[in-house]
Scaffold this motif. Structure first.
Motif, PDB file in Angstrom:
ATOM      1  N   GLN A   1       0.834  -1.196   0.000  1.00 24.96           N
ATOM      2  CA  GLN A   1       0.000   0.000   0.000  1.00 24.96           C
ATOM      3  C   GLN A   1       0.872   1.250   0.000  1.00 24.96           C
ATOM      4  N   THR A   2       0.360   2.316  -0.565  1.00 29.41           N
ATOM      5  CA  THR A   2       1.091   3.585  -0.586  1.00 29.41           C
ATOM      6  C   THR A   2       0.606   4.535   0.498  1.00 29.41           C
ATOM      7  N   SER A   3      -0.456   4.132   1.210  1.00 31.60           N
ATOM      8  CA  SER A   3      -1.003   4.971   2.275  1.00 31.60           C
ATOM      9  C   SER A   3      -1.554   4.069   3.370  1.00 31.60           C
ATOM     10  N   ASP A   4      -1.503   4.560   4.596  1.00 34.42           N
ATOM     11  CA  ASP A   4      -2.060   3.804   5.718  1.00 34.42           C
ATOM     12  C   ASP A   4      -3.573   3.962   5.810  1.00 34.42           C
ATOM     13  N   ILE A   5      -4.126   4.822   4.992  1.00 34.82           N
ATOM     14  CA  ILE A   5      -5.567   5.061   5.009  1.00 34.82           C
ATOM     15  C   ILE A   5      -6.250   4.033   4.112  1.00 34.82           C
TER      16      ILE A   5
ATOM     17  N   PRO B   1      -8.733   2.759   1.560  1.00 36.48           N
ATOM     18  CA  PRO B   1      -9.470   3.514   0.528  1.00 36.48           C
ATOM     19  C   PRO B   1     -10.967   3.197   0.557  1.00 36.48           C
TER      20      PRO B   1
ATOM     21  N   TYR C   1     -12.538  -0.204  -4.997  1.00 38.26           N
ATOM     22  CA  TYR C   1     -11.218   0.400  -5.151  1.00 38.26           C
ATOM     23  C   TYR C   1     -10.533  -0.171  -6.385  1.00 38.26           C
TER      24      TYR C   1
ATOM     25  N   ARG D   1       8.173  -2.554  -4.296  1.00 40.76           N
ATOM     26  CA  ARG D   1       7.821  -2.466  -2.876  1.00 40.76           C
ATOM     27  C   ARG D   1       7.627  -3.862  -2.285  1.00 40.76           C
TER      28      ARG D   1
END
Length: 626
Positions: free
Chosen positions: A296-300, A302, A306, A386
């Motif tokens: 993932q590129t964000s901890d949020i 989505p 998605y 990644r």
């Protein structure tokens, strides 16, 4: 008999005692024979239970180690100094004497009863037949053990191996008890000799069966059970190094089979890919395909549904690699080696650098035919980069070493060939698209009477395409990948502009045409500047730098002092992208309007435009240098 007063009683005893002895011998021998039959079944069950308990204990230890590693990582990130230690649980009956142990040498979990044996031994001692019974016991048990060594040709070893090893394990658990509680019925040396025979036979069977196996999972199942056998019998003091040596000896074969399996699985996963962004409708899908591989590129989390930037290839390949790591660690664990991360990492490097990289490279070279496909593969490669970080962290955690040690030992990205090929093929396809628009450069009026009022047609088409490309690509490609691709394309456009002036199709041109080209380049530079909202100012400036060759050539042709090109300092500062041989050829094609203007008036033709004169000097000097 000497104390018996009755002669009749004496004669009766003299006659009956041999019969009584014989009866007792027959009776106790039958009981002992029944015990020998029963103990084989008991031994098998005993071995299975002991190995099962060893497996449960191992699982608990692994769970505790996982918790400890998590606690250590958390404490490493906090300011508090914390010390964590494993707590051992002892509720499986394995402590002390082991499975079936009790204080009286009988009973136990499985009715592990030695009473008939010890009664028979005691009676034979009383009858003065101790040595004969010891020999009889040892020979019968040795025959039983030899019988236990038989491997059925009718049943695959994969199906029978647990029974085979459990029977032997149970045999030696029983012998250990008899050695400790039998009052000399069997000696330590005799047990050791039996164990050496058993180890030799088990090693021989393993060598033979492993040599036949062509499936990694089968080899792993048997290896795992044998390692549990080793753990079980080591508790009773039996040396198991020879067995572990056989397991370690087949480490390379196992991993070769595992690599072969993964090669097939990866090929199937890539063949099934439709080069479309992956749609996830539920949070559990996101967790399974993204969070579980830490890509993932964000901890949020989505909103759903998605649309991921990658296609199904990425999580499919990640699952294959993760499974490979876990299988590799499983094989290397519990085999007598304490530090095996380097071995796991070596094979992981091969899986990534040879198998996965090779499969992706083949896919890129044979199956990518359109820009959208190439863009998807390039996006996949960025995500896999990644994922590779996760793979090495996962291997380190399972191998029980600190993450910082694994991170120190990291090498370059293992999929570098496929990543570069993906970028190259995307750039190549985009350049081909751009070439279609650049053919319109043939429509430029290279001998225009007046400077053009607007940009040339080709540059409009190119910029429209580039803006459409950026709009689409930013939804899927990481910023740095998109920047590198745009740099390649803009550099290619610059080369095409210079190439048009350098090539055979343009015989001559004038300053008015170059003024028009200058307008075109300004528009391309403006496009690069406009990407500042997407890239950093530094990156946007690098995009402009990709146009350096065309920009510097235009500046030189429009310069009032082109002879400054000869000054090394100025050339390095302002014209470092130019090839002087191209400059000669292109400069010779420049026809200044003043030539025609002055040439039509007799003596006035002798006058020459200072700029043209300076350019002629430049050409002459460059030719002298060349």
């Amino acid at each position: 008999m000497n104390k018996t007063p009755s002669s009749t009683l004496k004669r009766m005893l003299e006659k009956k005692i041999p019969e009584i002895r014989s009866h007792i011998e027959r009776k106790v021998s039958k009981e002992f024979g029944d015990w020998l039959v029963d103990i084989r079944v008991v031994s098998r069950n005993l071995g299975q239970l002991a190995i099962g308990q060893a497996s449960s204990a191992r699982q608990r230890e692994e769970d505790l180690r996982i918790k400890q590693r998590q606690a250590e990582e958390q404490s490493r990130l906090s300011l508090r100094d914390c010390v964590y230690a494993l707590e051992e649980e002892d509720d499986d009956g394995l402590s002390g004497g082991g499975v079936g142990d009790d204080s009286n040498g009988g009973g136990g979990i499985l009715g592990f009863d030695l009473t008939p044996l010890y009664r028979a031994y005691h009676i034979h001692q009383t009858l003065g037949l101790e040595d004969r019974f010891k020999q009889y016991y040892f020979e019968n048990r040795k025959l039983q053990l030899t019988s236990d060594f038989q491997v059925s040709s009718m049943t695959p070893f994969l199906e029978s191996h647990q029974t085979f090893f459990a029977q032997i394990a149970g045999f030696f658990i029983v012998e250990d008890r008899i050695l400790r509680t039998g009052g000399g019925l069997i000696s330590k040396l005799e047990v050791e000799n039996l164990w050496e025979t058993a180890v030799s036979k088990m090693c021989s069977v393993l060598e033979d069966q492993f040599s036949r196996m062509q499936t990694a999972n089968h080899l792993l199942l048997i290896k795992d059970y044998v390692s549990l056998l080793g753990v079980t019998l080591r508790r009773y003091g039996y040396p198991v190094d020879a067995l572990l040596d056989v397991l370690n000896k087949h480490r390379d074969k196992y991993h070769e089979l595992l690599l072969s399996d993964c090669r097939k699985q990866i090929a199937e996963a890539l063949a099934a890919d439709k080069f479309e962004q992956m749609l996830m409708k539920k949070e559990y899908e996101y967790s399974m395909n993204v969070l579980s591989f830490q890509i993932q590129t964000s901890d949020i989390i989505p909103a759903f549904p998605y649309v991921a930037p990658f296609s199904s290839t990425v999580p499919d390949c990640c699952r294959i690699v993760r499974s490979f790591i876990e299988d590799s660690v499983s094989f290397m664990s519990h085999g007598g080696q304490l530090d095996f991360y380097d071995v796991v990492k070596k094979y992981l490097d091969r899986l990534l650098g040879e198998v996965l990289d090779g499969a992706l490279l083949k896919l890129i070279n044979t199956s990518i035919h359109g820009v959208s496909q190439a863009m998807q593969v390039a996006a996949n490669m960025a995500v896999l980069e990644r994922a590779c970080d996760f793979f090495f962290r996962h291997a380190a955690q399972l191998s029980g070493i600190p993450l910082r040690m694994a991170e120190r030992g990291r090498r370059q990205f293992p999929l570098i060939k496929a990543r570069d090929a993906a970028k190259d093929i995307l750039s190549g396809l985009l350049k081909t698209k751009v070439d279609g628009f650049m053919t319109l450069i043939e429509n430029v009026n290279w001998m225009a009477d007046d400077p053009p009022q607007s940009e040339n047609e080709y540059v409009n088409e190119v910029i429209i395409y580039l803006e459409t490309l950026v709009s689409t690509a930013q939804q899927i490609l990481p910023v740095q990948v998109l920047k590198r691709v745009l740099q390649d394309v803009l550099s290619h456009i610059s080369e095409k502009i210079v190439g048009a002036l350098y090539g055979e199709s343009v015989k001559r041109f004038n300053v008015n045409a170059i003024i028009g080209v200058d307008v075109d380049i300004r528009l391309l530079e403006s496009f690069a500047d406009n990407q500042g909202s997407l890239f950093s100012d530094e990156d946007a400036n690098q995009l402009k730098t990709a146009l350096s060759e065309a920009r510097q050539l235009t500046n030189l042709l429009l310069s009032n002092h082109p002879e400054n090109f000869l000054n090394p300092v100025i050339r390095e500062r302002s014209y470092n992208a130019l090839d002087y041989r191209k400059v000669i050829t292109i400069s010779e094609k420049l026809k200044d309007p003043s030539d025609r203007l002055f040439g039509t008036f007799g003596s006035r033709g002798a006058r020459q435009n200072p700029k043209k004169k300076s350019l002629d000097v430049l050409i002459k000097r460059l030719k002298d240098v060349s």
